[in-house]
Design a protein around this motif. Sequence first.
Motif, mmCIF file in Angstrom:
data_model
loop_
_atom_site.group_PDB
_atom_site.id
_atom_site.type_symbol
_atom_site.label_atom_id
_atom_site.label_comp_id
_atom_site.label_asym_id
_atom_site.label_seq_id
_atom_site.Cartn_x
_atom_site.Cartn_y
_atom_site.Cartn_z
ATOM 1 N N PHE A 88 0.840 -1.188 0.000
ATOM 2 C CA PHE A 88 0.000 0.000 0.000
ATOM 3 C C PHE A 88 0.879 1.242 0.000
ATOM 4 C CE2 PHE A 88 0.467 -0.656 4.620
ATOM 5 C CZ PHE A 88 0.781 0.622 5.058
ATOM 6 N N VAL B 205 -4.496 5.880 3.305
ATOM 7 C CA VAL B 205 -3.943 4.637 2.756
ATOM 8 C C VAL B 205 -4.614 4.342 1.427
ATOM 9 C CG1 VAL B 205 -3.735 2.143 3.100
ATOM 10 C CG2 VAL B 205 -3.387 3.710 5.028
ATOM 11 N N TYR B 206 -3.796 4.020 0.428
ATOM 12 C CA TYR B 206 -4.273 3.652 -0.902
ATOM 13 C C TYR B 206 -3.797 2.248 -1.213
ATOM 14 C CZ TYR B 206 -5.172 8.631 -1.464
ATOM 15 O OH TYR B 206 -5.639 9.901 -1.304
ATOM 16 N N ARG B 207 -4.698 1.406 -1.728
ATOM 17 C CA ARG B 207 -4.374 0.041 -2.125
ATOM 18 C C ARG B 207 -4.976 -0.217 -3.490
ATOM 19 N NH1 ARG B 207 -3.356 -3.235 2.620
ATOM 20 N NH2 ARG B 207 -3.892 -2.057 4.461
ATOM 21 N N TRP C 90 1.024 6.945 -7.672
ATOM 22 C CA TRP C 90 -0.020 6.021 -7.241
ATOM 23 C C TRP C 90 -1.383 6.635 -7.509
ATOM 24 C CZ3 TRP C 90 1.057 1.172 -5.848
ATOM 25 C CH2 TRP C 90 0.065 0.412 -5.240
ATOM 26 N N CYS D 171 -4.638 4.942 -7.156
ATOM 27 C CA CYS D 171 -5.764 4.119 -6.724
ATOM 28 C C CYS D 171 -6.769 4.947 -5.940
ATOM 29 C CB CYS D 171 -5.284 3.000 -5.803
ATOM 30 S SG CYS D 171 -4.238 1.829 -6.622
#
Length: 80
Positions: free
Chosen positions: A51, A58-60, A73, A75
Amino acid sequence: MQALAATTRVGAEALQMTDAIGAIKPGAYGDIIAVAGDPTSNIAAMEKIAFVMKRGQVYRGAPEQCAVSAAAWACEPPAR
């Protein structure tokens, strides 16, 4: 370890921005990536990003859904 430091602390020093980037501390941006494994013993661990935390969020996401580079990133944050 030197390569990892060069992308964080050393870069912040070169830009004269150590008060805002390159460290995890109050008042700093504190963007973090979490990887599967220990990149200090096996740099290939950097290829498996679990992540990204950017500005406390938090980005996943699966690699096909997100940019490969943690700096880009893209997401969506997890549903709450």
